[in-house]
Design a protein around this motif. Structure first.
Motif, PDB file in Angstrom:
ATOM      1  N   THR A 100       0.539  -9.686   4.479  1.00 18.84           N
ATOM      2  CA  THR A 100       0.414  -8.769   3.460  1.00 18.84           C
ATOM      3  C   THR A 100       1.533  -7.485   3.875  1.00 18.84           C
TER       4      THR A 100
ATOM      5  N   THR B  42       2.552  -2.891   2.984  1.00 23.74           N
ATOM      6  CA  THR B  42       2.182  -1.563   2.786  1.00 23.74           C
ATOM      7  C   THR B  42       2.405  -1.656   1.160  1.00 23.74           C
TER       8      THR B  42
ATOM      9  N   GLU C  54      -3.552  -3.356   1.340  1.00 25.60           N
ATOM     10  CA  GLU C  54      -3.786  -3.720   2.661  1.00 25.60           C
ATOM     11  C   GLU C  54      -5.406  -3.710   2.936  1.00 25.60           C
TER      12      GLU C  54
ATOM     13  N   THR D   8       1.730  -7.292   8.682  1.00 21.14           N
ATOM     14  CA  THR D   8       2.086  -6.521   7.616  1.00 21.14           C
ATOM     15  C   THR D   8       3.406  -5.795   7.846  1.00 21.14           C
TER      16      THR D   8
ATOM     17  N   SER E  83      -1.565   1.585   8.506  1.00 23.46           N
ATOM     18  CA  SER E  83      -1.690   0.082   8.029  1.00 23.46           C
ATOM     19  C   SER E  83      -2.919  -0.543   8.768  1.00 23.46           C
TER      20      SER E  83
ATOM     21  N   LEU F 299      -6.277  -1.947   7.176  1.00 21.58           N
ATOM     22  CA  LEU F 299      -6.610  -3.400   7.354  1.00 21.58           C
ATOM     23  C   LEU F 299      -7.929  -3.475   8.228  1.00 21.58           C
TER      24      LEU F 299
END
Length: 294
Positions: free
Chosen positions: A47, A49, A54, A75, A92, A96
């Motif tokens: 994934t 940002t 997220e 990420t 992040s 997550l």
């Protein structure tokens, strides 16, 4: 080169060959896709940002019930976070719902102003990388590896000439209409794993109707998409992201097949108009340092 289940990073860690990508997955669909993928054999979730999903990815991870240590999570640092590297990492992790990342990438070497309306040329992305290195060294419990994304040959060489940490990964667009062979070879020489995104070319890609792709798909009794995903997975030092929010396609994309050297040569030589799904011009930095896909 037969497909493998994983590739080894320069940190010594194993990174799964196939991952679930979440770029352009719709709101309300991502959590289910992540949950379903993890429950059905996927070992890598990717994934960023910038994808603004997220938190939903985190919901899918939690709902899956799959132990965190049993899958790989990637990420990326957003373009408007180049001056707040450590804070961006913590944001992040919180979104997550995890204590650590297996891999954190600089999404683009293109610092942008806060509202993402254009480039901020007062910021040097190399300084951002050095800050990422600093955070990486200081936080081994939060970061297992760092890398880059969308780096061309010239910019990767600049980074390597000015850093004591070699990126573990360079995530780039790869498909038969965007082979980037010089860049892939440079990464291979430097021990940098290449993660291929957009392996099909795009939604409704003309590659899916290529006679070469269809011929190979019929031979192996698989969907043409499987052939294009497998093309990347059959290259040494390369892994690949497939993207879907449909259960049947998520399962189908797991079916990576071994290709012969001749089949790989045919696929790499498909004569279509060269194109990029995600060209660097969108950032406002133009194509400085970027070459067209070989």
């Amino acid at each position: 080169m037969p497909a493998t289940k994983s590739v080894k990073l320069n940190t010594g860690a194993e990174m799964p060959t196939l991952g679930l990508g979440t770029w352009k997955s719709g709101t309300g669909e991502v959590a289910h896709a992540v949950e379903f993928a993890l429950k059905n054999g996927y070992k890598h979730i990717d994934t960023a940002t910038a994808y603004e999903n997220e938190a939903e990815v985190g919901q899918g991870i939690k709902a899956s019930g799959v132990p965190r240590e049993s899958f790989f999570l990637t990420t990326k640092l957003n373009n408007n976070d180049h001056l707040r590297v450590e804070e961006a990492l913590d944001s992040s992790l919180k979104a997550l719902g995890t204590e650590y990342l297996d891999l954190w990438l600089m999404h683009w070497p293109a610092p942008m102003v806060q509202d993402l309306s254009g480039p901020d040329r007062s910021i040097d992305w190399l300084d951002t990388w050095k800050k990422m290195v600093e955070v990486y060294k200081a936080n081994p419990g939060k970061l297992k590896a760092i890398g880059v994304s969308n780096f061309c040959v010239d910019w990767l060489k600049r980074l390597l000439d000015n850093s004591d940490v070699v990126p573990a990964v360079n995530q780039i667009e790869l498909h038969p209409s965007c082979t980037q062979e010089e860049l892939v070879e440079l990464c291979r020489q430097k021990g940098i794993v290449v993660t291929a995104y957009s392996p099909l070319g795009s939604n409704d890609s003309p590659l899916l109707s290529s006679e070469i792709v269809k011929k190979i798909a019929e031979k192996h009794n698989v969907h043409p998409a499987t052939v294009l995903i497998s093309l990347q997975a059959n290259k040494p030092g390369v892994n690949v992201l497939s993207k879907s929010v449909t259960n049947s396609r998520i399962i189908s994309n797991l079916n990576v097949i071994d290709l012969t050297d001749e089949e790989i040569k045919e696929l790499q030589g498909i004569k279509t108009n060269h194109f990029r799904v995600c060209h660097p011009n969108w950032t406002g930095w133009g194509s400085l340092g970027f070459s067209d896909c070989e």
